[in-house]
Design an enzyme around this catalytic site. Sequence first.
Site, PDB file in Angstrom:
ATOM      1  N   ARG A  21     -23.902 -43.212   6.101  1.00  0.00           N
ATOM      2  CA  ARG A  21     -23.537 -44.536   6.608  1.00  0.00           C
ATOM      3  C   ARG A  21     -22.028 -44.778   6.630  1.00  0.00           C
ATOM      4  O   ARG A  21     -21.560 -45.775   7.173  1.00  0.00           O
ATOM      5  CB  ARG A  21     -24.241 -45.637   5.800  1.00  0.00           C
ATOM      6  N   ASN A  66      24.849 -34.554   8.528  1.00  0.00           N
ATOM      7  CA  ASN A  66      24.637 -33.628   7.412  1.00  0.00           C
ATOM      8  C   ASN A  66      23.899 -32.366   7.824  1.00  0.00           C
ATOM      9  O   ASN A  66      23.638 -31.509   7.010  1.00  0.00           O
ATOM     10  CB  ASN A  66      23.869 -34.336   6.292  1.00  0.00           C
TER      11      ASN A  66
END
Length: 460
Positions: free
Chosen positions: A15, A385
Site C-alpha cells: 500500500r 578557486n
Amino acid sequence: MQLEVIVLAAGQGSRMRSAIPKVLHRVAGVPLLEHVVRLAKSLSPLRTTIIYGHGGEEVLAALGHLDVDWVEQRDRLGTGHAVMQAEKGLEDEATLLVLYGDVPLLKQNTVTELLALTGDGSLALLTVLLDDPTGYGRIVRDPLGAVQRIVEEKDATAEERNIREGNSGILAVKGQRLKGWLKRLTNQNAQGEYYLTDIIGLAVEEGVPVKTFTAKDPDEVLGVNNRQQLAHLERVYQRRQAEILMALGVTLKDPARFDLRGAVEAIGQDVEIDVGVILEGAVHLGHRVRIGAHCMIRDSLIGDDVEILPYSQIDGARIGDGARVGPYARIRPDTELEAFVHVGNFVEIKKSRIGRGSKVNHLSYVGDATVGRSVNIGAGTITCNYDGINKFETIIGDGAFIGSDSQLVAPVRIGAGATIGAGSTITRDAPADVLTLSRSRQVTVEGWQRPQKKHQESGD
Ligand code: UD1
Ligand code: CA
C-alpha cells in the site's frame, strides 16, 4: 532480565506503492526499521534479530551496518511463520520481545512496563484502545475481563469486530514457552497464514497468565502501511521534538512548522526559531541564537547571539558568536565564520575561514579562502578557486578592502590593509597597505553619435 528482541520486518508494504522496501521509508530522516533497532538497543538485549524479506538486498545494503542478526523469511506466511525463522537461536530462559519494523514511535517506557509484566512467567501483550480499530486484531476477553484470545479482523464475527481494544502486535514472553506454542500454530484461518496472535489462545489453554498493558497514546503503536500514515507519524514525531525543545526553553514560533531530522546536541538559553526551519544531523545552538524563517542547518555549531536571517542554508560550518548570516546565504562544509562576521544575501562560502568582524555582504562566492580580521569584501566578489582541474587558495590579510565585482584568481594573496579597486581581476599577489587595481582606463569619445535606424518602421 535476559532479553532477546525479534523485529518483524519482512512485509511487503504494497500500500506504500513504492519501489523502496517499506521499512526503509523514513521518519525524521531515519529509516523506520532503524527507529525500531534504536529502541531495541536501548533495552540492552542479548541479541536483536531482524526478520527481513521483501526487498532484502536493499534493506541489507542500507542497514547492514547495524549491529543486529539478520534472518531471511523467504516465503512470507504470516507473523507466526516470521518468528519461527528465528526460533532456533532463541534462548529458552530469555524473555523474547516481538517488535514490528514498521512501528517507529514506540516509547522505551511503554516497552519497559510491558516487560515488567512477564516477571511471573506471564505472556505480556501491548494493546491499544481505538475509536476505529479497523485492520487490527481484536482482544477477546471473558466476562471477568481475562484475555481469551486474539481474533484477526478477517476471521472475526460482527460482534467481535465491535471490540475497540486492538492488538498492537507487540508482545513479550519467555523463549521456552514461545517455542512450544510456535510448533502448534496452524494456518487454518481466513488468510491461510500462521498467526503469531494464535499463541494467546494457546497460552490461555495451558493456564499461562496473559497480561495486557494498554499504550497511552495510539500513535505509539501505529504502523506505517501507506503514505498517509507515514506523514502522520512524521508530524507526531516532530511534535514530540518540538515539545522537548520548548520544555528546554526554546521559542518555536510555530511548533507545527519545525522539523528536526537529527539531534540538537546542545542548546543555549532563549533561542528563537521562526517557522519552517529544518535542523539536520548534529546541531549545536548557543545562547540567544535567532533563526529566521525557512532556514536549513545541518551538522553545524552556531555560537551565542548569532542571527540567521530567512532562507539561509548552513551545512557543516562553525558560526562564531555574534555573527549574522543571510538572508539567502549558503554556508557550505568546512567553513568557519569567526565572531561578529557578517555574511549577507546571495553569498556562498565554501571551505573558508573568515576572520573576526569581516564582512561579505552581497552576492559573492568565497571558496578555499583564508580571510583575516576586519576585511571588507565588496559586492559581487568572486574567488576564482578552480581551474577546471585543481582547487587553489586565496589568502586575504587583516583589514583588506576588496572593491566590488573583483575576481581574485587563486592562488593569490592580498596583503593586510591592501585595497583592491572595484572591478579588478587580480592574478598576482597584491601588496599590503596600498591600492592595487586592474582595469582598463575609462575613455569618453567626443562627438560620438548613436546609430540611427536605416528605415522608419511602422509601430515605433
Ligand atoms: C498484525 C496482527 C494484528 C495486529 C496488527 C497490528 C497477526 C496475525 N496479526 O496484523 O493482530 O492488530 O498486526 O498492526 O499477527 N510480517 C513479517 N512476515 C510475515 C508477515 C508479516 O515479517 O510473513 C511483519 C510485517 O512486516 C509487519 C508485521 O509483521 O511489520 C505485521 O504484519 P502485517 O501484515 O502488517 O500484520 P497485520 O495483518 O496488520
Ligand atoms: Ca499492519
